[in-house]
Design an enzyme around this catalytic site. Structure first.
Site, short mmCIF file in Angstrom:
data_model
loop_
_atom_site.label_atom_id
_atom_site.label_comp_id
_atom_site.label_asym_id
_atom_site.label_seq_id
_atom_site.Cartn_x
_atom_site.Cartn_y
_atom_site.Cartn_z
N LYS A 1 110.89 65.75 5.75
CA LYS A 1 109.93 66.63 6.46
C LYS A 1 110.62 67.70 7.32
O LYS A 1 110.06 68.77 7.52
CB LYS A 1 108.97 65.80 7.30
CG LYS A 1 107.91 65.10 6.46
CD LYS A 1 106.80 64.55 7.32
CE LYS A 1 105.73 63.87 6.48
NZ LYS A 1 106.15 62.53 5.98
N SER B 1 113.10 59.92 -0.19
CA SER B 1 112.51 60.85 0.79
C SER B 1 112.78 60.50 2.25
O SER B 1 112.81 61.40 3.08
CB SER B 1 111.00 60.96 0.54
OG SER B 1 110.37 59.71 0.64
N GLU C 1 98.61 68.30 13.26
CA GLU C 1 98.08 66.95 13.28
C GLU C 1 99.21 66.01 12.88
O GLU C 1 100.18 66.42 12.26
CB GLU C 1 96.95 66.83 12.26
CG GLU C 1 97.39 66.63 10.79
CD GLU C 1 98.17 67.81 10.19
OE1 GLU C 1 98.11 68.92 10.77
OE2 GLU C 1 98.84 67.59 9.16
C1 LIG Z 1 105.48 61.80 4.99
C2 LIG Z 1 106.37 61.10 4.04
C3 LIG Z 1 106.09 61.05 2.66
C4 LIG Z 1 104.82 61.59 2.07
O1 LIG Z 1 104.63 62.95 2.20
P1 LIG Z 1 104.75 63.96 0.95
O2 LIG Z 1 104.24 65.23 1.52
O3 LIG Z 1 103.88 63.42 -0.15
O4 LIG Z 1 106.16 64.01 0.57
C5 LIG Z 1 107.01 60.46 1.82
N1 LIG Z 1 108.15 59.92 2.29
C6 LIG Z 1 108.45 59.94 3.61
C7 LIG Z 1 109.74 59.33 4.06
C8 LIG Z 1 107.58 60.53 4.53
O5 LIG Z 1 107.89 60.55 5.84
#
Ligand SMILES: *Cc1c(COP(=O)(O)O)cnc(C)c1O
Length: 412
Positions: A105, A394, A127
């Protein structure tokens, strides 16, 4: 309708298949906000965004912050023990968990705050549900000396205490939202209202590749660095492209970031992984693409899970970052055009993958990420050892450890 792709001034490097029309549409999905004052504000952001991404100062500053602050490029890692455990394809990770703040993010939050600053704003408003977007935005705001106001449902504030503490330490102003169910949906409404009352000085900074135009475009642009790096690194490491690229899908930002690097490679299969929660045959899931219908939520069109009254349904996932009844418009279109496929993974499979990765590779993934890993593990065993899967890792799972300890019997 002329797509940006046909505009000679397009310096995006984003594949045509995920660029909006002049109406902010991706096929029939997405779209612009109708409220006249907000529409004007969106116009200002869109025009500003398209101008600054061609501005050398901006491009250089972004690239400096990616390298020296976020820690990019994030590496590609060959998960040899996990691959051997599955007994089939070789599994690789794009390590977004190694970014500053521990997830992808920060890639779009740095971009959004830098954009707000260039537009002459003094404050960003957003938000947050689980608090992940709030923390990443508060981080970027602290770095750039911007005010940061985060709207958060009272129920979420109670549940996500460590993230609330982080945001406070970083200097963000938390606005508790107690109306309705006191969760993400109400927080979005509250944040938009606050933005509307201060359009001159503030910018709304969304948390995923969704919302009205121009947000999907902005967020996917800033996340596309993931796919661009990954494609180059993967070729350098293995000499070929991966057979599959896999990412979890909540709103869709980490997935669109990874996919965007491979949309020109039709031989690379793109798979988005959604939460099947307690099972697709129960009401407790958030499998928007798998079981949703075409509809609208928060001012844009997309696949959406609706209740019997046609309102966005209450949804469930063990991973709060995937717990949303809508999905980004670009993913909605990729699905219809068969340019990506969307599969689902249950809470139980997610927990198994979370533990497997922790024990086999010494990487504790976020519960969101564990959905993508679970899917990779499921399909790897039916692939040959010379085939490859690249998963977007992610984020890291520090935030999830207490929850998992409650759910999993470690003596087994
Ligand atoms: C917020 C988050 C997601 C989901 O958000 P996307 O916009 O679908 O990528 C996935 N993995 C992590 C580690 C997150 O913090």
């Amino acid at each position: 309708m002329t797509a940006l792709a046909n505009d000679s001034s397009n310096t995006y490097g984003l594949h045509d298949s995920i660029l909006p029309s002049l109406d902010g549409l991706y096929g029939e999905y997405g779209g612009k906000i109708e409220h006249p004052e907000l529409a004007k504000a969106m116009e200002e952001i869109e025009t500003g965004f398209r101008a600054i991404i061609k501005d050398d100062d901006f491009v250089n500053e972004m690239s400096r912050l990616r390298q020296t602050y976020i820690g990019r490029p994030s590496p590609i890692f060959h998960a040899k023990r996990l691959s051997a455990h599955c007994g089939g394809a070789q599994i690789y990770f794009k390590r977004e968990d190694l970014n500053h703040t521990g997830a992808h993010k920060i890639n779009h939050c740095i971009g959004e705050v830098l954009l707000a600053k260039k537009l002459g704003k003094t404050k960003v408003i957003a938000e947050t549900g689980a608090g992940q977007h709030g923390v990443a935005l508060a981080t970027a705001a602290a770095l750039m000396g911007m005010e940061c106001e985060i709207h958060m449902g009272v129920v979420d504030i109670e549940k996500e205490h460590p993230n609330v503490s982080r945001m406070k330490i970083l200097g963000a102003n938390i606005v508790p939202v107690s109306r309705g169910a006191g969760t993400l949906k109400e927080a979005v409404d509250s944040a938009f209202e606050a933005y509307l009352s201060d359009l001159d000085n503030s910018m709304f900074a969304i948390g995923s590749a969704l919302g009205p135009a121009p947000y999907p475009e902005i967020v996917s642009y800033f996340q596309s660095v993931v796919g661009r790096e990954a494609r180059t690194q993967f070729l350098e490491t293995t000499g070929t492209l991966p057979n599959k690229v896999v990412a979890c899908v909540g709103g869709g930002s980490n997935a669109i970031g990874l996919f965007s690097g491979f949309l020109g490679d039709t031989e690379v299969e793109k798979v988005g992984v959604e939460p099947a929660g307690e099972g697709l045959d129960t009401p407790n899931h958030a499998a928007t693409m798998t079981l949703g219908t075409k509809g609208a939520i928060h001012g844009f069109k997309c696949y959406v899970l609706l209740d019997k009254d046609g309102e966005p349904a209450p949804v469930h996932s063990i991973a709060s970052g995937l717990d949303y009844p809508g999905v980004g418009p670009q993913h909605s279109l990729l699905k219809d055009n068969n340019l990506a496929t969307y599969e689902s993974v249950t809470d139980a499979e997610c927990l198994d993958a979370f533990m497997a990765l922790s024990r086999l590779e010494g990487i504790i993934p976020a519960l969101e990420t564990a959905h993508a890993i679970a899917y990779a593990m499921r399909v790897a065993k039916d692939m040959s050892p010379d085939e490859t899967i690249l998963v977007n890792l992610s984020g890291r799972g520090d935030k999830d450890i207490d929850f998992v300890l409650d759910k999993v019997d470690l003596s087994k």
